[in-house]
Design an enzyme around this catalytic site. Structure first.
Site, PDB file in Angstrom:
ATOM      1  N   PRO A  54       0.831  -1.203   0.000  1.00 61.87           N
ATOM      2  CA  PRO A  54       0.000   0.000   0.000  1.00 61.87           C
ATOM      3  C   PRO A  54       0.868   1.256   0.000  1.00 61.87           C
ATOM      4  O   PRO A  54       1.836   1.358   0.746  1.00 61.87           O
ATOM      5  CB  PRO A  54      -0.801  -0.129   1.301  1.00 61.87           C
ATOM      6  N   GLU A  55       0.524   2.198  -0.864  1.00 62.62           N
ATOM      7  CA  GLU A  55       1.319   3.423  -0.968  1.00 62.62           C
ATOM      8  C   GLU A  55       0.718   4.497  -0.057  1.00 62.62           C
ATOM      9  O   GLU A  55      -0.263   4.271   0.646  1.00 62.62           O
ATOM     10  CB  GLU A  55       1.422   3.837  -2.426  1.00 62.62           C
TER      11      GLU A  55
ATOM     12  N   LYS B 105       4.299   6.142   4.349  1.00 61.59           N
ATOM     13  CA  LYS B 105       3.645   4.844   4.500  1.00 61.59           C
ATOM     14  C   LYS B 105       3.463   4.450   5.965  1.00 61.59           C
ATOM     15  O   LYS B 105       3.098   3.308   6.255  1.00 61.59           O
ATOM     16  CB  LYS B 105       4.452   3.773   3.770  1.00 61.59           C
TER      17      LYS B 105
ATOM     18  N   ARG C 246      13.192  10.870  10.282  1.00 55.76           N
ATOM     19  CA  ARG C 246      14.107  10.135   9.403  1.00 55.76           C
ATOM     20  C   ARG C 246      13.530   9.936   8.007  1.00 55.76           C
ATOM     21  O   ARG C 246      14.226   9.473   7.104  1.00 55.76           O
ATOM     22  CB  ARG C 246      14.454   8.779  10.026  1.00 55.76           C
TER      23      ARG C 246
ATOM     24  N   ASN D  85       5.858   1.785  -5.956  1.00 54.24           N
ATOM     25  CA  ASN D  85       6.200   1.394  -7.322  1.00 54.24           C
ATOM     26  C   ASN D  85       5.251   1.965  -8.372  1.00 54.24           C
ATOM     27  O   ASN D  85       5.668   2.302  -9.476  1.00 54.24           O
ATOM     28  CB  ASN D  85       6.232  -0.133  -7.420  1.00 54.24           C
TER      29      ASN D  85
ATOM     30  N   ARG E 109      13.150  -3.900  -7.508  1.00 53.98           N
ATOM     31  CA  ARG E 109      11.743  -3.695  -7.846  1.00 53.98           C
ATOM     32  C   ARG E 109      11.607  -3.540  -9.354  1.00 53.98           C
ATOM     33  O   ARG E 109      12.480  -3.000 -10.026  1.00 53.98           O
ATOM     34  CB  ARG E 109      11.190  -2.449  -7.142  1.00 53.98           C
TER      35      ARG E 109
END
Length: 296
Positions: free
Chosen positions: A2-3, A52, A152, A193, A286
């Site tokens: 999930p983005e 995310k 971060r 992606n 990926r």
């Protein structure tokens, strides 16, 4: 995986359905038992997303921070007064179900069903419940620890107050391909992606271009492209990157799944804009998709 748009939808759903309530917290699976015990009965004061990662802020300086990873998902249910998506996250074969379940419990005392599967954490409020399964990360932290984790990460295009300057600077000082940098959560938070492939196509950028070869206007355009695409994802509950001109006669509501994307998972098929077969290859583990003609 999930983005970022899905996690922002989760934050909105928790804010709408659970914030301000004292929640019963448990870990049916047992892997979050200590954290659940510490949170049980605490009031959920806020819900927010960065990239995310989901941050659930509880009273008493406690934050439940989670990352869905490849397989994680939150599922929801409740009485007939509970309104919200019934599932947000992975796997994609389920996706996000927008409508309230037809078999919702009737109004009255809330009686959640027995947990199904490996439920890492269950939150139960006044009118509904939320179950988390399969996350990559589920930890209890202080607000300072959670803020350090958030710091971060790179800036989030879905944050209306985010400054794109750190993203631009990080890309311009790197020799790595821009197609890899977009997936680095320390550079840009929330892009996965699909958004990576689609935003690069829409901006006409070769994914293998070294970051340092791109100027500031190009990177600000890429930032704006991802922000716009992700806002559409939040609105629709799924990633739709085609324009009306890319799918003549097919409405936004009818576009999913066959007409939703421009290059993602369309290897070998003609580019929707120039007809060149879409290419695919691996970049840092990926699969990358691009049009060799439109993205020179």
């Amino acid at each position: 995986m999930p983005e970022g748009h899905s996690v922002h939808r989760l934050a909105r759903q928790f804010a709408d359905c659970f914030v301000g309530q004292a929640l019963a917290v448990s870990s049916p699976q047992g892997r979050f038992a200590a954290g659940a015990h510490a949170l049980d009965g605490a009031v959920l004061e806020g819900a927010r997303a960065h990239g995310k990662q989901l941050f659930l802020d509880f009273a008493g300086d406690r934050v439940l921070r989670s990352h869905l990873g490849l397989y994680g998902a939150w599922s929801f249910g409740g009485t007939d007064r509970f309104r919200g998506a019934s599932s947000i996250g992975a796997p994609r074969r389920i996706g996000e179900r927008e409508a309230h379940d037809d078999d919702a419990a009737p109004a009255g005392p809330l009686l959640p069903p027995a947990p199904v599967g490996a439920v890492r954490v269950r939150l139960v409020g006044d009118e509904g419940w939320a179950d988390l399964r399969g996350p990559t990360l589920c930890v209890l932290e202080s607000s300072a620890e959670a803020e350090a984790a958030r710091a971060r990460l790179g800036p989030d295009p879905l944050d209306p107050h985010a400054d794109p300057a750190p993203f631009v600077a990080a890309v311009r000082r790197s020799r790595r391909p821009v197609g890899a940098l977009l997936m680095d959560q320390a550079v840009l938070a929330g892009v996965g992606n699909i958004f990576r492939a689609e935003s690069l196509f829409r901006r006409g950028l070769d994914p293998m271009t070294p970051g340092r070869a791109l100027d500031e206007p190009a990177l600000l355009g890429l930032w704006a492209e991802n922000a716009a695409l992700m806002r559409t994802g939040v609105r629709l509950g799924r990633i739709l990157t085609t324009d009306a001109a890319d799918r003549p006669g097919i409405s936004e509501a009818q576009a999913w799944p066959g007409h939703a994307h421009l290059v993602y998972k369309r290897q070998g098929l003609p580019c929707r804009r120039c007809g060149t077969p879409v290419a695919a290859g691996e970049l840092e583990g990926r699969t990358l998709y691009w049009c060799p003609s439109c993205q020179r």
